[in-house]
Design a protein around this motif. Structure first.
Motif, PDB file in Angstrom:
ATOM      1  N   VAL A 144       0.837  -1.201   0.000  1.00  0.00           N
ATOM      2  CA  VAL A 144       0.000   0.000   0.000  1.00  0.00           C
ATOM      3  C   VAL A 144       0.870   1.249   0.000  1.00  0.00           C
ATOM      4  O   VAL A 144       1.814   1.358   0.799  1.00  0.00           O
ATOM      5  CB  VAL A 144      -0.944   0.040   1.225  1.00  0.00           C
ATOM      6  N   SER A 145       0.543   2.167  -0.872  1.00  0.00           N
ATOM      7  CA  SER A 145       1.253   3.443  -0.935  1.00  0.00           C
ATOM      8  C   SER A 145       1.123   4.205   0.374  1.00  0.00           C
ATOM      9  O   SER A 145       0.056   4.250   0.988  1.00  0.00           O
ATOM     10  CB  SER A 145       0.679   4.288  -2.073  1.00  0.00           C
ATOM     11  N   GLY A 146       2.199   4.840   0.790  1.00  0.00           N
ATOM     12  CA  GLY A 146       2.183   5.607   2.035  1.00  0.00           C
ATOM     13  C   GLY A 146       1.354   6.860   1.974  1.00  0.00           C
ATOM     14  O   GLY A 146       1.039   7.445   3.016  1.00  0.00           O
ATOM     15  N   GLU A 147       0.978   7.298   0.780  1.00  0.00           N
ATOM     16  CA  GLU A 147       0.161   8.498   0.669  1.00  0.00           C
ATOM     17  C   GLU A 147      -1.137   8.353   1.450  1.00  0.00           C
ATOM     18  O   GLU A 147      -1.627   9.306   2.048  1.00  0.00           O
ATOM     19  CB  GLU A 147      -0.135   8.783  -0.801  1.00  0.00           C
ATOM     20  N   ALA A 148      -1.684   7.136   1.452  1.00  0.00           N
ATOM     21  CA  ALA A 148      -2.928   6.883   2.180  1.00  0.00           C
ATOM     22  C   ALA A 148      -2.761   7.055   3.686  1.00  0.00           C
ATOM     23  O   ALA A 148      -3.732   7.265   4.410  1.00  0.00           O
ATOM     24  CB  ALA A 148      -3.423   5.468   1.885  1.00  0.00           C
ATOM     25  N   PHE A 149      -1.513   7.000   4.169  1.00  0.00           N
ATOM     26  CA  PHE A 149      -1.229   7.091   5.605  1.00  0.00           C
ATOM     27  C   PHE A 149      -0.583   8.437   5.970  1.00  0.00           C
ATOM     28  O   PHE A 149      -0.054   8.595   7.063  1.00  0.00           O
ATOM     29  CB  PHE A 149      -0.290   5.952   6.018  1.00  0.00           C
ATOM     30  N   GLY A 150      -0.617   9.371   5.024  1.00  0.00           N
ATOM     31  CA  GLY A 150      -0.046  10.680   5.289  1.00  0.00           C
ATOM     32  C   GLY A 150       1.451  10.767   5.090  1.00  0.00           C
ATOM     33  O   GLY A 150       2.076  11.748   5.482  1.00  0.00           O
ATOM     34  N   ALA A 151       2.061   9.737   4.472  1.00  0.00           N
ATOM     35  CA  ALA A 151       3.512   9.708   4.273  1.00  0.00           C
ATOM     36  C   ALA A 151       3.796   9.272   2.833  1.00  0.00           C
ATOM     37  O   ALA A 151       4.064   8.095   2.573  1.00  0.00           O
ATOM     38  CB  ALA A 151       4.177   8.767   5.269  1.00  0.00           C
ATOM     39  N   PRO A 152       3.727  10.196   1.868  1.00  0.00           N
ATOM     40  CA  PRO A 152       3.827   9.825   0.456  1.00  0.00           C
ATOM     41  C   PRO A 152       5.194   9.314   0.028  1.00  0.00           C
ATOM     42  O   PRO A 152       5.336   8.838  -1.100  1.00  0.00           O
ATOM     43  CB  PRO A 152       3.482  11.135  -0.274  1.00  0.00           C
ATOM     44  N   GLN A 153       6.180   9.372   0.909  1.00  0.00           N
ATOM     45  CA  GLN A 153       7.511   8.869   0.575  1.00  0.00           C
ATOM     46  C   GLN A 153       7.693   7.401   0.954  1.00  0.00           C
ATOM     47  O   GLN A 153       8.756   6.825   0.722  1.00  0.00           O
ATOM     48  CB  GLN A 153       8.589   9.717   1.272  1.00  0.00           C
ATOM     49  N   CYS A 154       6.643   6.786   1.501  1.00  0.00           N
ATOM     50  CA  CYS A 154       6.765   5.437   2.059  1.00  0.00           C
ATOM     51  C   CYS A 154       5.810   4.445   1.397  1.00  0.00           C
ATOM     52  O   CYS A 154       4.897   4.824   0.672  1.00  0.00           O
ATOM     53  CB  CYS A 154       6.477   5.463   3.562  1.00  0.00           C
ATOM     54  N   ILE A 155       6.047   3.167   1.680  1.00  0.00           N
ATOM     55  CA  ILE A 155       5.144   2.088   1.313  1.00  0.00           C
ATOM     56  C   ILE A 155       4.954   1.202   2.540  1.00  0.00           C
ATOM     57  O   ILE A 155       5.915   0.929   3.260  1.00  0.00           O
ATOM     58  CB  ILE A 155       5.700   1.246   0.139  1.00  0.00           C
ATOM     59  N   ARG A 156       3.709   0.760   2.765  1.00  0.00           N
ATOM     60  CA  ARG A 156       3.446  -0.124   3.906  1.00  0.00           C
ATOM     61  C   ARG A 156       3.464  -1.586   3.472  1.00  0.00           C
ATOM     62  O   ARG A 156       2.793  -1.970   2.519  1.00  0.00           O
ATOM     63  CB  ARG A 156       2.095   0.174   4.559  1.00  0.00           C
ATOM     64  N   PHE A 157       4.248  -2.369   4.197  1.00  0.00           N
ATOM     65  CA  PHE A 157       4.293  -3.820   4.026  1.00  0.00           C
ATOM     66  C   PHE A 157       3.748  -4.474   5.285  1.00  0.00           C
ATOM     67  O   PHE A 157       4.186  -4.155   6.391  1.00  0.00           O
ATOM     68  CB  PHE A 157       5.738  -4.303   3.829  1.00  0.00           C
ATOM     69  N   SER A 158       2.797  -5.388   5.134  1.00  0.00           N
ATOM     70  CA  SER A 158       2.348  -6.195   6.259  1.00  0.00           C
ATOM     71  C   SER A 158       3.161  -7.478   6.297  1.00  0.00           C
ATOM     72  O   SER A 158       3.397  -8.092   5.261  1.00  0.00           O
ATOM     73  CB  SER A 158       0.862  -6.532   6.107  1.00  0.00           C
ATOM     74  N   PHE A 159       3.597  -7.868   7.503  1.00  0.00           N
ATOM     75  CA  PHE A 159       4.275  -9.164   7.608  1.00  0.00           C
ATOM     76  C   PHE A 159       3.400 -10.192   8.327  1.00  0.00           C
ATOM     77  O   PHE A 159       3.898 -11.140   8.941  1.00  0.00           O
ATOM     78  CB  PHE A 159       5.680  -9.055   8.225  1.00  0.00           C
ATOM     79  N   ALA A 160       2.065 -10.010   8.194  1.00  0.00           N
ATOM     80  CA  ALA A 160       1.134 -11.025   8.682  1.00  0.00           C
ATOM     81  C   ALA A 160       0.943 -12.071   7.592  1.00  0.00           C
ATOM     82  O   ALA A 160      -0.136 -12.221   7.001  1.00  0.00           O
ATOM     83  CB  ALA A 160      -0.195 -10.378   9.057  1.00  0.00           C
ATOM     84  N   ALA A 161       2.010 -12.782   7.310  1.00  0.00           N
ATOM     85  CA  ALA A 161       2.001 -13.831   6.283  1.00  0.00           C
ATOM     86  C   ALA A 161       3.062 -14.859   6.665  1.00  0.00           C
ATOM     87  O   ALA A 161       3.907 -14.602   7.541  1.00  0.00           O
ATOM     88  CB  ALA A 161       2.288 -13.242   4.904  1.00  0.00           C
ATOM     89  N   SER A 162       3.051 -16.003   5.998  1.00  0.00           N
ATOM     90  CA  SER A 162       3.996 -17.064   6.339  1.00  0.00           C
ATOM     91  C   SER A 162       5.432 -16.667   6.000  1.00  0.00           C
ATOM     92  O   SER A 162       5.668 -15.803   5.142  1.00  0.00           O
ATOM     93  CB  SER A 162       3.640 -18.346   5.589  1.00  0.00           C
ATOM     94  N   ASP A 163       6.386 -17.318   6.654  1.00  0.00           N
ATOM     95  CA  ASP A 163       7.794 -17.059   6.379  1.00  0.00           C
ATOM     96  C   ASP A 163       8.104 -17.271   4.899  1.00  0.00           C
ATOM     97  O   ASP A 163       8.857 -16.504   4.289  1.00  0.00           O
ATOM     98  CB  ASP A 163       8.687 -17.993   7.210  1.00  0.00           C
ATOM     99  N   GLU A 164       7.515 -18.322   4.324  1.00  0.00           N
ATOM    100  CA  GLU A 164       7.781 -18.648   2.921  1.00  0.00           C
ATOM    101  C   GLU A 164       7.280 -17.539   2.000  1.00  0.00           C
ATOM    102  O   GLU A 164       7.989 -17.125   1.060  1.00  0.00           O
ATOM    103  CB  GLU A 164       7.106 -19.981   2.549  1.00  0.00           C
ATOM    104  N   LYS A 165       6.073 -17.049   2.262  1.00  0.00           N
ATOM    105  CA  LYS A 165       5.527 -15.979   1.428  1.00  0.00           C
ATOM    106  C   LYS A 165       6.315 -14.685   1.588  1.00  0.00           C
ATOM    107  O   LYS A 165       6.559 -13.969   0.608  1.00  0.00           O
ATOM    108  CB  LYS A 165       4.051 -15.743   1.772  1.00  0.00           C
ATOM    109  N   LEU A 166       6.717 -14.386   2.803  1.00  0.00           N
ATOM    110  CA  LEU A 166       7.481 -13.164   3.037  1.00  0.00           C
ATOM    111  C   LEU A 166       8.841 -13.224   2.342  1.00  0.00           C
ATOM    112  O   LEU A 166       9.280 -12.243   1.724  1.00  0.00           O
ATOM    113  CB  LEU A 166       7.669 -12.949   4.541  1.00  0.00           C
ATOM    114  N   THR A 167       9.491 -14.358   2.429  1.00  0.00           N
ATOM    115  CA  THR A 167      10.800 -14.518   1.785  1.00  0.00           C
ATOM    116  C   THR A 167      10.670 -14.392   0.267  1.00  0.00           C
ATOM    117  O   THR A 167      11.468 -13.691  -0.384  1.00  0.00           O
ATOM    118  CB  THR A 167      11.410 -15.887   2.141  1.00  0.00           C
TER     119      THR A 167
END
Length: 404
Positions: free
Chosen positions: A367-390
């Protein structure tokens, strides 16, 4: 064109000015791509990948068998509010009576209730930024004026007391923040919140909404609630819920605790919008609290491991500026080093362009950080399996290497 103008005229200015939730929008795009047969790894949604603990499911089944299928009291079953009251005492050393607690259909509704009950048109609402996507839009619905205050990367994006004081005016009515924070995972320490409270002591007209939905997903010290601070306790609305800590996103149960005056107002507001929350979900939530927080802490330990995994892999991606998130299940790197770079004929003008490139080329949804008030950033969720994250980090690194 005329038809479009006429269609717009049908809708209120309120809805036309409201932005769609970007986390939900990106998840929708990811599903559309997956429906075409692509292997999409979705790191855009703030949702635990764990199942709701079995004892909570069992309580819901029992509630159905026991006939809890009727309307519920607007502020929630007394049994659930009593359990929430015990939880506040046990975990937060806070004394909230059941009549100071309002159960809602998710913490999002709790926040909306509080904002609508506190904010008048034109009132300014200081929002600690980066912020959860819905804060600003909820304030706009209440016809308030959002005043984002940006935390610095060097301070894990946490807003300081000095920054807050500079933002407060005679029109300020409310301050909103989350800790642990969505989207940054930053956690305010006790002394940081006490410093903020010392500022607020000077401005008795200013209330606080403390969003503590990620309370149990804390990798550092013990969670501290701002409502613990006696000098401003009666001006703090504490919001929490079951979605994150108990992996109960689909059950839609949240709650707030405040003074009786504010709680009663939120009860009144809710009575005209949704009335009481689902009876079965409330019974499940009561069982969740009776069962303690052991399952929540087990999940938090898994998130800690995943955080370390993702951070290690992300630090191997050139241009990403990272930090150590101490809670929640997000990391929010500064990706502005890629702005201005291109892939074929497409220039990465901003984080939105970069997010769409990552989705289309790496098939990873973020998700683009613009939605969170920080347009220079991107949000990554790590609520996923180790395999998917890797695999996701590998794909992203390979895709970003194509940018020139």
């Amino acid at each position: 064109m005329q038809e479009t103008a006429e269609a717009k005229a049908v809708l209120s200015d309120r809805i036309m000015s409201l932005a769609e939730s970007q986390t939900i929008a990106m998840a929708k795009k990811a599903r559309e791509l997956a429906s075409k047969g692509y292997d999409v790894i979705n790191l855009s949604f703030g949702e635990p990948d764990f199942q709701t603990p079995q004892y909570i499911k069992d309580a819901a089944k029992q509630a159905i068998d026991d006939g809890f299928t009727f309307y519920t009291p607007v502020p929630g079953y007394l049994e659930l509010r009593e359990e929430i009251s015990k939880k506040f005492k046990r975990d937060n050393n806070l004394d909230y009576a059941p009549d100071q607690i309002v159960v809602s259909t998710g913490a999002k509704q709790s926040i909306a209730n509080a904002v609508l009950c506190l904010v008048n048109p034109g009132d300014e609402v200081v929002i600690f930024s980066p912020y959860w996507v819905s804060y600003e839009e909820i304030v706009k619905l209440a016809e308030g004026v959002p005043v984002p205050v940006m935390g610095r990367l060097e301070n894990d994006y946490k807003v300081t007391a000095e920054q807050l004081e500079k933002a407060i005016t005679s029109n300020t009515k409310l301050v909103m923040y989350s800790s642990p924070c969505n989207p940054t995972g930053a956690v305010f320490e006790e002394e940081e919140l006490r410093a903020i409270a010392r500022v607020l002591e000077k401005y008795p007209q200013v209330h606080v909404i403390a969003d503590e939905i990620y309370e149990y997903i804390n990798f550092g010290g013990k969670h501290f609630s701002m409502a613990r601070i006696e000098s401003i306790r009666d001006r703090v609305v504490t919001v929490n819920g079951f979605s994150k800590g108990y992996a109960m996103t689909g059950w839609r149960v949240g709650y707030l605790a405040a003074t009786r005056e504010i709680a009663s107002a939120c009860d009144k507001m809710q009575s005209q919008i949704t009335s009481g929350t689902c009876s079965i979900a409330q019974k499940a939530a009561a069982a969740a609290l009776k069962g303690g927080n052991a399952s929540a802490l087990e999940m938090a330990e898994a998130y800690r491991r995943r955080r370390d995994l993702v951070l290690d892999l992300m630090n191997g991606i050139p241009g990403f500026k990272t930090y150590l998130p101490n809670g929640a299940f997000y990391i929010f790197p500064d990706v502005s080093a890629y702005f201005g770079k291109r892939f074929e004929d497409k220039v990465m003008e901003n984080a939105e362009d970069l997010s769409m490139f990552i989705l289309s080329d790496a098939h990873v949804a973020v998700v683009s950080g613009e939605a969170f008030g920080a347009p220079q950033c991107i949000r990554f969720s790590f609520a996923a399996s180790d395999e998917k994250l890797t695999e996701a980090m590998r794909r992203i690194k390979d895709s970003l290497a194509k940018l020139q």
